[in-house]
Every structure is written in C-alpha cells, then in structure tokens.
Design an enzyme around this catalytic site. Structure first.
Site, PDB file in Angstrom:
ATOM      1  N   ASP A 173     -44.379 -24.480 -11.828  1.00 33.10           N
ATOM      2  CA  ASP A 173     -44.550 -23.232 -12.586  1.00 33.10           C
ATOM      3  C   ASP A 173     -43.331 -22.337 -12.347  1.00 33.10           C
ATOM      4  O   ASP A 173     -43.433 -21.115 -12.319  1.00 33.10           O
ATOM      5  CB  ASP A 173     -45.856 -22.563 -12.116  1.00 33.10           C
ATOM      6  CG  ASP A 173     -46.261 -21.371 -12.978  1.00 33.10           C
ATOM      7  OD1 ASP A 173     -45.889 -21.331 -14.163  1.00 33.10           O
ATOM      8  OD2 ASP A 173     -46.957 -20.478 -12.455  1.00 33.10           O
ATOM      9  N   GLY A 207     -48.747 -18.707  -4.509  1.00 34.43           N
ATOM     10  CA  GLY A 207     -49.589 -19.801  -4.028  1.00 34.43           C
ATOM     11  C   GLY A 207     -50.900 -20.022  -4.768  1.00 34.43           C
ATOM     12  O   GLY A 207     -51.783 -20.721  -4.271  1.00 34.43           O
ATOM     13  N   GLY A 208     -51.014 -19.452  -5.960  1.00 32.21           N
ATOM     14  CA  GLY A 208     -52.253 -19.639  -6.726  1.00 32.21           C
ATOM     15  C   GLY A 208     -52.517 -21.106  -7.057  1.00 32.21           C
ATOM     16  O   GLY A 208     -53.627 -21.612  -6.864  1.00 32.21           O
ATOM     17  N   LYS A 256     -40.862 -22.029 -19.694  1.00 36.47           N
ATOM     18  CA  LYS A 256     -40.758 -20.606 -20.034  1.00 36.47           C
ATOM     19  C   LYS A 256     -39.964 -20.456 -21.332  1.00 36.47           C
ATOM     20  O   LYS A 256     -38.921 -21.098 -21.513  1.00 36.47           O
ATOM     21  CB  LYS A 256     -40.068 -19.829 -18.912  1.00 36.47           C
ATOM     22  CG  LYS A 256     -40.614 -20.113 -17.513  1.00 36.47           C
ATOM     23  CD  LYS A 256     -42.050 -19.679 -17.334  1.00 36.47           C
ATOM     24  CE  LYS A 256     -42.579 -20.083 -15.967  1.00 36.47           C
ATOM     25  NZ  LYS A 256     -43.995 -20.018 -15.788  1.00 36.47           N
TER      26      LYS A 256
HETATM   27  C1  LIG Z   1     -44.600 -17.603 -11.852  1.00 33.78           C
HETATM   28  S1  LIG Z   1     -44.161 -17.780 -10.186  1.00 33.78           S
HETATM   29  C2  LIG Z   1     -45.204 -19.093  -9.693  1.00 33.78           C
HETATM   30  C3  LIG Z   1     -46.642 -18.669  -9.535  1.00 33.78           C
HETATM   31  C4  LIG Z   1     -47.486 -19.726  -8.874  1.00 33.78           C
HETATM   32  N1  LIG Z   1     -47.685 -20.877  -9.731  1.00 33.78           N
HETATM   33  C5  LIG Z   1     -48.855 -19.216  -8.468  1.00 33.78           C
HETATM   34  O1  LIG Z   1     -49.848 -19.712  -8.955  1.00 33.78           O
HETATM   35  O2  LIG Z   1     -48.932 -18.320  -7.625  1.00 33.78           O
HETATM   36  C6  LIG Z   1     -42.591 -18.539 -10.325  1.00 33.78           C
HETATM   37  C7  LIG Z   1     -41.937 -18.894  -9.001  1.00 33.78           C
HETATM   38  O3  LIG Z   1     -40.824 -19.758  -9.266  1.00 33.78           O
HETATM   39  C8  LIG Z   1     -39.967 -19.607  -8.160  1.00 33.78           C
HETATM   40  N2  LIG Z   1     -38.661 -20.239  -8.439  1.00 33.78           N
HETATM   41  C9  LIG Z   1     -37.761 -19.901  -9.382  1.00 33.78           C
HETATM   42  N3  LIG Z   1     -36.676 -20.725  -9.278  1.00 33.78           N
HETATM   43  C10 LIG Z   1     -36.923 -21.570  -8.250  1.00 33.78           C
HETATM   44  C11 LIG Z   1     -36.185 -22.638  -7.664  1.00 33.78           C
HETATM   45  N4  LIG Z   1     -34.969 -22.983  -8.104  1.00 33.78           N
HETATM   46  N5  LIG Z   1     -36.746 -23.304  -6.623  1.00 33.78           N
HETATM   47  C12 LIG Z   1     -37.975 -22.961  -6.174  1.00 33.78           C
HETATM   48  N6  LIG Z   1     -38.713 -21.954  -6.695  1.00 33.78           N
HETATM   49  C13 LIG Z   1     -38.196 -21.266  -7.714  1.00 33.78           C
HETATM   50  C14 LIG Z   1     -39.915 -18.104  -7.960  1.00 33.78           C
HETATM   51  O4  LIG Z   1     -39.475 -17.807  -6.639  1.00 33.78           O
HETATM   52  C15 LIG Z   1     -41.369 -17.712  -8.227  1.00 33.78           C
HETATM   53  O5  LIG Z   1     -42.064 -17.544  -7.019  1.00 33.78           O
END
Ligand SMILES: C[S@@+](CC[C@H](N)C(=O)[O-])C[C@H]1O[C@@H](n2cnc3c(N)ncnc32)[C@H](O)[C@@H]1O
Length: 332
Positions: A257, A202-203, A287
């Site tokens: 993200d 949640g950042g 990515k």
């Molecule tokens: C790098 S983290 C995001 C960090 C976030 N931007 C923050 O500031 O805290 C990547 C996130 O993408 C989510 N994710 C990956 N595939 C997904 C999908 N198909 N639908 C929703 N979320 C997804 C993962 O669960 C993970 O929590």
C-alpha cells in the site's frame, strides 16, 4: 435495457467510458446523482456486462443494476408487489434502496416491502444475498431492478461496502484490504508469512495478523504501539528498495500500500515477486494522480504482468485516488 451504474464521483466519466467501450451501441441518458449514471445498453445484455467488465479489467464501474420498471414514486409500493411472483423462492434476497429524494423514507419502504416478501415465503436477508431488488428514487421517479449480486458486481447497495469500526483498529486503510478480500472473494493463507510493503502505521499488518499470518512490515515510518509487543510482527525500518534485494525469506502473501508513483510501485512488486512463493497471492494499491489514470494503470499492469497473473483491478469503495490490484505469482 436501461442500467444504473455507480462509480466514485471523481472517476464517473472514466467508468462511463469503460461501459461505452464495451458496448459501442450504448446510449448515455443522464447522471442521476454524483457518480450514478443511467445508460441504455445496445448490443451487450445486462447479464453479460459484469463478466465483460472483469475480462476487460474495467476498473472504475463499482456497481450495476438493471432498470426493469420506471414508475412515479407514489406507484412504487404497488409495482414492488407485482414483482414478487418473478423472484426465485429457493434463493436469498435483499432489498437495496437509494434515494436522493428526502420524501422517501427508506427504512419504512424497506420494511413494508420486506413484510410482503416474507409473507410470500421469501428468504429476505441483509448480508450476502443471491438476488437483489434495487430501488433508486430520484425526486419523483423510482427505478426498479431485479438481478443477482454477481450481475451487480457487488452484494452491497451501490457497491458501498461498509465495515464496522473495531476497537484496536489502527487505520482506515484496513477497510481497503478487507474490501479487497471480500470483493475479489479471496481466500488468503491462514498461516505462514506475509510481507507488508509500506506498512506504517500498520493497519494492513493488523488485518493479516488477525487472519493468522506472521508479518514482516517494511516501512521507514513507525508502527502503532499495539504491534510492537506482537512477536509475530517484525518491523524492518527501511525502504522497500533496500529490503527486497537483501531478503532471504520466502512469503505466502505480499501486500503493498506504498504511497509511490504507480509504475515505480509496480517495479518494486516485480522485484518482490522473487521472494513470493510460487503461486502466491499479492495485493497492491496503485496511486492515481488527477489525469491520465487509464494510461498509468495500463503501464503499471504491463510491468506487473511480467511476474504475475492479474486477477482483478478495481477502484473499491474504500479506495480514494487509487485502484486495488490482486494478482498471483506466475512462478511455478
Ligand atoms: C498509505 S500508507 C500505508 C498504510 C498502511 N497500509 C496501513 O494500513 O496502515 C503508505 C506508506 O508507504 C510508505 N512508503 C512510501 N515509500 C516507501 C518505500 N520506498 N519503502 C517503504 N515504504 C514506503 C510510507 O512511509 C507510508 O507509511
């Protein structure tokens, strides 16, 4: 003209190739440090380099500075004093020093030079300068440059955009979004609704709430406790592929993200463009695995271009194995 370019060390070769593609007559001279290269331009001038990088979406050159003088370290102070007359007194100025030599005391050097500049009536600032004197000290040589922040691609030393840690910060990822806003000079909406795809923990949601937006955060993963009690955060605990096709809302901004293959993430953004208001901004990370990153970026951009005008693509200081893409909905 010699130029020092800076990139993330793992993408330095790609950054070099990007400059060489822009200037076929350029000649690579040497690596000054990890991710810091020295190149002699051929047919492109230094002032044309930053605009060319933007036009060609060269993503990996993070910072540039010209080399106007190369002097032995012991002559640095006198050479700097001789630069004072060419500096525009009506514009702010910053002194940015990088040194690999332990012999160089950067704060002492900066203070001495700043005192000379202030005595000469110049407006020396630390943040958001218009003009920059760049000094790079190797083991025995100083490379001195003078240019504008716009020409350098960044107003920060070596493009290292630093943010202070804040109480309540949820993730380091917050810096990526803050840096994207600063580097691309974005004006985000300060009211309305944002969609945060791949939001956990949640950042980015926290940053968007601070700007004033209410947020729908989509992620099967948990959000930080601090966001649970916020009535303007709604957590949709599902995959983006499930959320977007059934979404009836319209958003002023979409951010993404997600940890996902770049082309798949781009396809999800293409689908999500349907729920973005006409002309709305979108910010996403792509990515990148170890190999073939240019092809991966190009494929993702081609998918995105069906629905968005691409504003910029850049490997930011706070990006790791990824680039940040900023775009605007093509819908009218
Ligand atoms: C790098 S983290 C995001 C960090 C976030 N931007 C923050 O500031 O805290 C990547 C996130 O993408 C989510 N994710 C990956 N595939 C997904 C999908 N198909 N639908 C929703 N979320 C997804 C993962 O669960 C993970 O929590």
């Amino acid at each position: 003209m010699q130029v020092i370019f800076t990139a993330s060390p793992e993408f330095a070769q790609i950054a070099l190739a990007e400059i060489q593609k822009l200037d076929r007559q350029s000649k690579f001279l040497q690596w000054l440090d990890q991710g810091i290269g020295l190149i002699e331009l051929g047919e492109v001038t230094f002032s044309d380099l930053a605009p060319q990088i933007a036009v060609t979406r060269s993503a990996f050159v993070r910072h540039l500075c010209p080399v106007l003088e190369t002097v032995p370290l012991e002559k640095l102070q006198t050479t700097l004093s001789s630069l004072i007359p060419v500096i525009d007194r009506t514009q702010s100025l910053s002194i940015q020093i990088r040194a690999i030599s332990k012999e160089v005391n950067r704060s002492e050097l900066r203070n001495e030079f700043a005192n000379d500049l202030i005595a000469a009536g110049l407006n020396v600032v630390v943040k958001d300068p218009v003009q920059i004197v760049s000094i790079f000290c190797s083991s025995n040589i100083a490379y001195i440059g003078f240019s504008t922040a716009a020409e350098n691609l960044s107003s920060w030393t070596g493009g290292m955009h630093r943010f202070a840690h804040e109480a309540g910060q949820i993730s380091r990822a917050e810096f990526k979004l803050l840096e994207a806003i600063a580097v691309f000079n974005l004006t985000l909406p300060t009211q309305g609704r944002a969609l945060d795809l791949g939001a956990s923990p949640g950042g980015w949601t926290r940053v968007l709430r601070q700007i004033g937006l209410s947020v729908v955060a989509v992620d099967p993963g948990d959000l930080a406790d601090a966001l649970h009690s916020d009535p303007k955060v709604s957590h949709s605990r599902q995959l983006v592929q499930q959320y977007v096709p059934n979404c009836r809302d319209r958003f002023d901004l979409i951010v993404n993200d997600m940890r996902m293959d770049a082309a798949d993430s781009a396809k999800n953004m293409r689908a999500a463009s349907q729920v973005l208001k006409p002309g709305g901004l979108a910010i996403m990370t792509l990515k990148l695995p170890g190999k073939g990153v240019k092809a991966i970026i190009n494929t993702a951009i081609a998918i995105l271009e069906n629905s968005y005008e691409i504003i910029g693509v850049r490997n930011l200081f706070h990006n790791r194995q990824e680039v940040t893409v900023v775009m605007r909905s093509l819908a009218e």
